[in-house]
Design a protein around this motif. Structure first.
Motif, PDB file in Angstrom:
ATOM      1  N   ASP A  52      70.531  -0.539 -10.967  1.00 20.83           N
ATOM      2  CA  ASP A  52      71.586   0.241 -11.630  1.00 20.83           C
ATOM      3  C   ASP A  52      71.080   1.543 -12.240  1.00 20.83           C
ATOM      4  OD1 ASP A  52      73.602  -1.615 -11.025  1.00 20.83           O
ATOM      5  OD2 ASP A  52      73.113  -2.821 -12.793  1.00 20.83           O
ATOM      6  N   ILE A  53      69.930   2.012 -11.772  1.00 22.95           N
ATOM      7  CA  ILE A  53      69.421   3.308 -12.218  1.00 22.95           C
ATOM      8  C   ILE A  53      69.744   4.356 -11.156  1.00 22.95           C
ATOM      9  CG2 ILE A  53      67.352   4.654 -12.736  1.00 22.95           C
ATOM     10  CD1 ILE A  53      66.134   2.168 -13.966  1.00 22.95           C
ATOM     11  N   LEU A  54      70.352   5.443 -11.582  1.00 23.72           N
ATOM     12  CA  LEU A  54      70.628   6.561 -10.696  1.00 23.72           C
ATOM     13  C   LEU A  54      69.421   7.484 -10.691  1.00 23.72           C
ATOM     14  CD1 LEU A  54      72.631   8.195  -8.931  1.00 23.72           C
ATOM     15  CD2 LEU A  54      73.350   9.359 -11.040  1.00 23.72           C
ATOM     16  N   ARG A  55      68.839   7.679  -9.526  1.00 26.88           N
ATOM     17  CA  ARG A  55      67.677   8.551  -9.374  1.00 26.88           C
ATOM     18  C   ARG A  55      68.071   9.758  -8.532  1.00 26.88           C
ATOM     19  NH1 ARG A  55      65.974   3.182  -9.269  1.00 26.88           N
ATOM     20  NH2 ARG A  55      64.129   2.687 -10.539  1.00 26.88           N
ATOM     21  N   ASN A 108      68.764   8.889 -14.420  1.00 27.48           N
ATOM     22  CA  ASN A 108      69.970   8.841 -15.259  1.00 27.48           C
ATOM     23  C   ASN A 108      70.236  10.177 -15.947  1.00 27.48           C
ATOM     24  OD1 ASN A 108      70.565   6.210 -14.567  1.00 27.48           O
ATOM     25  ND2 ASN A 108      69.401   5.338 -16.273  1.00 27.48           N
ATOM     26  N   GLU A 109      70.119  11.255 -15.157  1.00 29.54           N
ATOM     27  CA  GLU A 109      70.506  12.606 -15.578  1.00 29.54           C
ATOM     28  C   GLU A 109      69.589  13.241 -16.611  1.00 29.54           C
ATOM     29  OE1 GLU A 109      72.785  14.015 -13.869  1.00 29.54           O
ATOM     30  OE2 GLU A 109      73.553  12.227 -12.892  1.00 29.54           O
ATOM     31  N   GLN A 163      71.075   5.443  -5.561  1.00 30.63           N
ATOM     32  CA  GLN A 163      71.532   4.413  -6.483  1.00 30.63           C
ATOM     33  C   GLN A 163      70.712   3.157  -6.253  1.00 30.63           C
ATOM     34  OE1 GLN A 163      74.095   4.662  -8.975  1.00 30.63           O
ATOM     35  NE2 GLN A 163      72.956   2.823  -9.577  1.00 30.63           N
TER      36      GLN A 163
END
Length: 694
Positions: free
Chosen positions: A153-156, A199-200, A149
């Motif tokens: 705020d980007i989920l990698r 982000n998936e 995280q």
């Protein structure tokens, strides 16, 4: 090279020559996308030991093959073959284990993985910053995932999978063990895939051979759509194909179509100057490809005054990054605008694109961008008493020098004193002149005669001012720059060689410039140095003060060709072609040291990037220069003023896209030891008037 690198799209993979990322090195090895390292460890072991390297091959830009072995007392060996490529955002690596013992063997084959998600600036120790954290690790029999995280705020996430059908043992340390049993001469394979996710976002995994087939088809299509060149000199033919292949490797789409990024491993992002010069060189290969470069740079054109990023309205960016530090405003590269030449080069490329294609609709599409770029040039030049386009660093973390020689010591007086800003570079004034001269007839065609006449007048006035301010009569050459006081920076450098392409010097001075560029103090036998050996700041292992840059030679070569300086053009082509034989896969690097050829082979620069886009595209310039090819779709003419350097007796170039048609030409030496060249037009579907110069 002491590394192996492959790339496809926005994803590239950098390892040591064994194919490993050991997780502890300072070389920055890893799998990267969006300026983030999604894989920081990937190591193979046999019975707990690292296998020995046999061969490491990356002859194909997009595919690497690495052969390793584990030996036991001369009784035999287990061979490990690693084959890898990238396709559709996924890294594929197939590992084949073959038993060369005379008996059946069993071994523990292991692969260790990790991901740290570091921003590239942190990896390279250029920056520190407030960053995110690992929030999860999952591991199973067929795969593992690591999640991060970011502070932006980007989920990698990094997803690693393998297709081994038998049992595996995976540990919390990221090491996966495979129990392998092999009969004599038997081979078994395991295919790993590594998929970076933001982000998936997710693409499908293909069978190894299917993905490779699709990737190779895309390279075949790239080559077949472009101009093809063949000669009686195999070294040149290999050099040309290498350049074309590397250019395909370095194409990336960041939202406006594929464009060339600067180079690998550290500059796999869009640039202003680098991408524009590469695209300028690519026009003879396939002019349609450069539209995406122009559209991308137009999309990021400066909108406001922001000293932290050297941004101003109308300015074309220098470089853009997409990592966590940029996204959280801890780095100014989102994008950074610190270059004086990107904006005029943007206009030069538009003008040259129309000369090749006749496609004035792109000018209409980008007219507001063009007008804003011209306004920036005029307003910024207007701030200087001399009326020349200058630069000075505003951003605290920006570049002190903002031409293509952007190292801090590159603009140096005879006294050894560094020039003070604002600085007016010679070649930048040439780009401004060329931009206005080339855009003027285009706007005439589009009916904006007022703008066309203004541009023509401004170009004429710039030429007059430039000749008075920059010419050094005692040196019979142009100064590299003017400093803040309007004083000439009197170092003799390669920069004024770019003026030949712009058409700014008159014939007599152009001849003097060409003569000096190929004299012994500037030409080292392999190429034109960035600085004369007689200048105060010269040293051969410098980055910008005496080294040889292939793209710099390419810009000069375009000018030598356009001004009919055939002897000097042939000298440059022969020198660089000879240099290419000393580098791996005949891949000209970003630069090499300026030592004279009498010392032997070219001396590599220790930290050069390779492949580098504008170095790769220099191979295309060779073709244009040898044909002496100057198209003008506005006037519907094609000029050929060909030359054949030493060692060449024949050159055939087909599928050259000009206007709405194509040209195919063969040039041959008229007689042995003759400088005369015969021209055979194989086909011409352009409908343009073809003019062959004697």
């Amino acid at each position: 090279m002491d590394y192996r690198v492959i790339k496809e799209g926005d994803l590239f993979f950098l390892t040591d020559v064994n194919g490993d990322i050991n997780g502890n090195d300072d070389a920055g090895h890893g799998l990267y996308t969006k300026d983030t390292r999604f894989l920081s460890r990937m190591e193979l072991f046999i019975d707990g030991e690292k296998p020995t390297l046999l061969a490491s091959n990356a002859d194909k830009s997009y595919f690497a093959s690495i052969r390793l072995m584990k030996v036991s007392k001369d009784e035999g060996a287990i061979e490990i073959l690693r084959e890898r490529y990238i396709y559709d955002g996924i890294l594929y690596e197939r590992v084949s284990l073959t038993n060369y013992f005379p008996r059946a063997v069993s071994c523990d084959f292991a692969a260790a993985f990790d991901a740290d998600f570091q921003d590239m600036f942190i990896v390279r120790k250029y920056r520190t910053g407030d960053v995110g954290e690992i929030i999860g690790r999952e591991i199973g029999e067929r795969g593992m995932s690591i999640r991060y995280q970011g502070k932006d705020d980007i989920l990698r996430e990094t997803q690693i999978e393998w297709d081994w059908q038998e049992g595996t043992k995976a540990g919390a340390d990221g090491c996966v063990h495979f129990a392998v049993s092999l009969d004599p001469k038997e081979s078994k394979q395991v295919c790993f895939t590594v998929r970076p996710l933001l982000n998936e976002q997710k693409s499908s995994v293909l069978p190894f051979d299917e993905g490779l087939r699709k990737l190779e088809q895309s390279y075949d299509l790239w080559y077949n759509e472009g101009a093809q060149a063949n000669s009686d000199v195999p070294v040149f033919d290999d050099f040309y194909r290498r350049g074309v292949q590397d250019l395909r490797l370095l194409m990336t789409d960041v939202g406006c179509g594929e464009m060339p990024v600067a180079g690998l491993p550290w500059f796999a992002v869009p640039f202003g100057r680098d991408s524009l010069i590469t695209s300028l060189f690519m026009l003879p290969l396939n002019p349609a490809q450069v539209k995406s470069t122009l559209r991308t740079l137009a999309a990021y054109q400066g909108e406001k005054v922001d000293p932290e990023r050297d941004e101003e309205p109308g300015k074309i960016m220098h470089e853009i990054r997409f990592g966590e530090l940029v996204n959280t405003n801890q780095s100014p590269f989102a994008p950074y605008y610190g270059s004086a030449d990107s904006t005029p080069l943007f206009l030069v490329l538009i003008g040259e694109y129309v000369r090749w294609t006749g496609d004035a609709s792109l000018v209409e599409e980008l007219k507001s961008n063009i007008v804003r770029a011209l306004e920036w040039i005029d307003s910024y030049a207007g701030r200087a008493e001399t009326g020349f386009l200058t630069y000075s660093q505003e951003a605290e973390k920006g570049f002190p020098n903002q031409g293509w020689k952007d190292s801090p010591n590159s603009i140096v007086h005879e006294s050894g004193e560094y020039a003070s800003s604002p600085i007016a570079l010679s070649e930048v004034q040439g780009y401004v002149y060329q931009a206005k001269k080339s855009l003027s007839p285009i706007f005439t065609k589009l009916g904006d005669t007022r703008l066309a006449m203004r541009l023509d007048k401004e170009a004429f006035e710039l030429k007059e001012r430039f000749e008075k301010a920059f010419w050094m009569e005692d040196e019979r050459f142009y100064a590299v720059a003017l400093d803040k006081n309007g004083r000439q920076v009197r170092s003799v450098t390669s920069n004024p060689g770019h003026l030949l392409m712009s058409g700014l010097p008159d014939t007599s001075r152009a001849e003097l410039v060409a003569k000096r560029l190929t004299a012994k103090d500037m030409f080292n036998g392999y190429g034109i140095r960035t600085m004369s050996t007689d200048s105060t700041g010269y040293y051969p292992m410098s980055y910008h003060n005496g080294s040889v840059w292939p793209h710099d030679n390419g810009m000069i070569l375009l000018g030598l060709s356009r001004t009919g300086m055939k002897r000097q053009a042939g000298q440059v082509i022969s020198g660089l072609l000879k240099a290419s034989e000393s580098f791996e896969y005949q891949r000209l690097p970003e630069l090499f040291c300026g030592y004279d050829s009498s010392v032997g082979s070219p001396v590599p620069y220790p930290t050069t990037c390779s492949p580098q886009a504008w170095a790769a595209a220099t191979s295309i310039v060779f073709v244009q220069a040898m044909l002496g090819l100057v198209p003008d779709a506005l006037e519907q003419t094609i000029v050929l003023n060909p030359l054949l350097p030493e060692a060449f007796n024949e050159l055939t170039v087909t599928n050259i896209s000009i206007g709405s048609g194509h040209l195919a030409v063969r040039i041959t030496r008229a007689a042995e030891s003759s400088e005369s060249v015969n021209v055979d037009v194989i086909s011409n579907t352009t409908g343009f008037n073809l003019i062959v110069m004697p």
